[in-house]
Design an enzyme around this catalytic site. Structure first.
Site, PDB file in Angstrom:
ATOM      1  N   ASP A  36       0.815  -1.226   0.000  1.00 25.91           N
ATOM      2  CA  ASP A  36       0.000   0.000   0.000  1.00 25.91           C
ATOM      3  C   ASP A  36       0.845   1.270   0.000  1.00 25.91           C
ATOM      4  OD1 ASP A  36       1.058  -0.023   2.513  1.00 25.91           O
ATOM      5  OD2 ASP A  36      -0.841  -0.007   3.591  1.00 25.91           O
ATOM      6  N   GLY A  37       2.170   1.112  -0.069  1.00 22.32           N
ATOM      7  CA  GLY A  37       3.039   2.287  -0.136  1.00 22.32           C
ATOM      8  C   GLY A  37       3.661   2.658   1.200  1.00 22.32           C
ATOM      9  N   HIS A 127      19.198  25.692   1.231  1.00 16.87           N
ATOM     10  CA  HIS A 127      18.876  26.804   0.330  1.00 16.87           C
ATOM     11  C   HIS A 127      19.068  28.171   0.991  1.00 16.87           C
ATOM     12  CE1 HIS A 127      17.008  29.206  -2.696  1.00 16.87           C
ATOM     13  NE2 HIS A 127      16.066  29.572  -1.861  1.00 16.87           N
ATOM     14  N   ASP A 165      20.947  34.486  -9.333  1.00 17.96           N
ATOM     15  CA  ASP A 165      19.862  35.273  -8.740  1.00 17.96           C
ATOM     16  C   ASP A 165      20.386  35.906  -7.459  1.00 17.96           C
ATOM     17  OD1 ASP A 165      19.743  33.262  -6.780  1.00 17.96           O
ATOM     18  OD2 ASP A 165      18.108  32.210  -7.779  1.00 17.96           O
ATOM     19  N   LYS A 188      16.813  37.962 -11.322  1.00 19.90           N
ATOM     20  CA  LYS A 188      15.903  36.944 -11.877  1.00 19.90           C
ATOM     21  C   LYS A 188      14.519  37.092 -11.266  1.00 19.90           C
ATOM     22  CE  LYS A 188      15.544  32.547  -9.970  1.00 19.90           C
ATOM     23  NZ  LYS A 188      16.065  31.261  -9.506  1.00 19.90           N
ATOM     24  N   ASP A 214      25.288  28.123  -8.145  1.00 23.17           N
ATOM     25  CA  ASP A 214      23.980  28.127  -7.484  1.00 23.17           C
ATOM     26  C   ASP A 214      23.966  27.052  -6.405  1.00 23.17           C
ATOM     27  OD1 ASP A 214      21.452  29.008  -6.940  1.00 23.17           O
ATOM     28  OD2 ASP A 214      20.614  28.560  -8.911  1.00 23.17           O
ATOM     29  N   THR A 222      17.008  28.238 -14.084  1.00 20.25           N
ATOM     30  CA  THR A 222      17.829  29.338 -13.568  1.00 20.25           C
ATOM     31  C   THR A 222      19.189  29.393 -14.258  1.00 20.25           C
ATOM     32  OG1 THR A 222      16.685  29.160 -11.457  1.00 20.25           O
ATOM     33  CG2 THR A 222      18.835  30.270 -11.434  1.00 20.25           C
TER      34      THR A 222
END
Ligand code: R5P
Length: 308
Positions: A36-37, A127, A165, A188, A214, A222
């Site tokens: 079922d995952g 990030h 960016d 950007k 990046d 990007t």
């Protein structure tokens, strides 16, 4: 206290290399996927151990995230003395604020879940640095910039480092300082999850080769937009570098058309099967090994974190 290194399926190869690097065996642990995952995790004997779970959250994001949470729960219930999550790539990190009314802040949700499951998290070039504040546990932020900069050093001449960016400016500046190069930056605007537009370039790239830096490559929008905009104002050859190579569709087609001199990423995200792009991959195992060894001895990480 015994050091126990555990690998999830999201970072298997990196965990194996890390284990070799620190001279440890990966702990035995069962990870099964039910029809079922659902994911079922069974931890080996880690009672009283200092456990390091190596599990990035690259695609399949939710499977890998769930696996990390289950591994942490299993380690705790098995009596581990301390559980650290080594998350080489952190998903949802770009959702660090609301761009529009009604949106969720996915970065906070992911950080809350992970940070409540473990005692400490080790991230590589997340990030945004401010994500650290979303975690309810201590966060160690490592950077792959020194490793990536050393890798590209023999490839660069009079390149200009280009931040694609504004969010990439600090990282690009660290590359520029490490390599003794000048820099420029692209303004950007993101149009959608797949597309961006360039509003302008600050700095002079005319007649110069460029090194675009990046934190991640997802759809490639990007990097491609930055490279094309720089070429349109006279930049010549292009190298692209990013810590996290997610290579979501249609990045391969987009990047293939760019005729890059080199495309350099770390192994924070496992290699995609049948990848047709020619990549230079920098291994994170030495960096992670130093971090794990120091954390295990409760020694400072200052040298690994380096200049922000
Ligand atoms: C954005 O702020 C990030 O730093 C990356 O520039 C971006 O997420 C890369 O995604 P894509 O390859 O889809 O443009």
């Amino acid at each position: 206290m015994r050091l126990a290194l555990v690998s999830g399926t999201g970072s298997r190869d990196l965990a194996r290399t890390l284990a070799r690097e620190i001279g440890a065996e990966l702990e035995c642990c069962g990870i099964e996927r039910f029809p079922d995952g659902e994911i079922s995790v069974t931890m080996g004997p880690v009672r009283g151990a200092d456990v390091y779970l190596v599990q990035g959250t690259a695609p399949p994001v939710h499977d890998n995230l769930a696996e990390l949470l289950l591994l942490a729960d299993a380690a705790r219930r098995s009596g581990a003395a301390r559980v650290s999550g080594i998350v080489p790539y952190l998903a949802y990190a770009r959702q660090d604020r609301r761009e529009a009314e009604g949106e969720a802040v996915g970065g906070r949700v992911a950080a809350e879940a992970i940070g409540s499951a473990v005692d400490r998290v080790v991230l590589v070039d997340p990030h945004a640095a401010a994500l650290e504040g979303f975690f309810p546990c201590p966060v160690e932020r490592l950077s792959a910039v020194p490793l990536l900069a050393e890798c590209v050093r023999p490839m660069v001449g009079d390149h200009v480092v280009v931040a694609p960016d504004l969010g990439a400016v600090k990282r690009a500046a660290r590359f520029a300082r490490a390599l003794g190069l000048g820099m420029a930056s692209v303004r950007k605007r993101r149009l959608s999850g797949h597309d961006v537009e360039v509003l302008g370039i600050d700095g002079d790239v005319r007649g110069r080769p460029i090194l675009i830096v990046d934190d991640m490559i997802s759809t490639g929008a990007t990097i491609v937009a930055a490279a094309n905009a720089a070429r349109a104002v006279g930049a010549t050859r292009v190298i692209a570098v990013a810590t996290h190579g997610l290579f979501a569709p249609p990045s391969v087609e987009r990047l293939s058309s760019l005729e890059l001199d080199a495309l350099v990423v770390s192994d924070s995200v496992p290699a995609r099967p049948r990848m047709t792009l020619s990549l230079t991959v920098v291994g994170l195992a030495p960096l992670l090994a130093s971090a794990v060894e120091r954390l295990h001895r409760d020694a400072p990480l200052a040298e690994l974190i380096g200049q922000r």
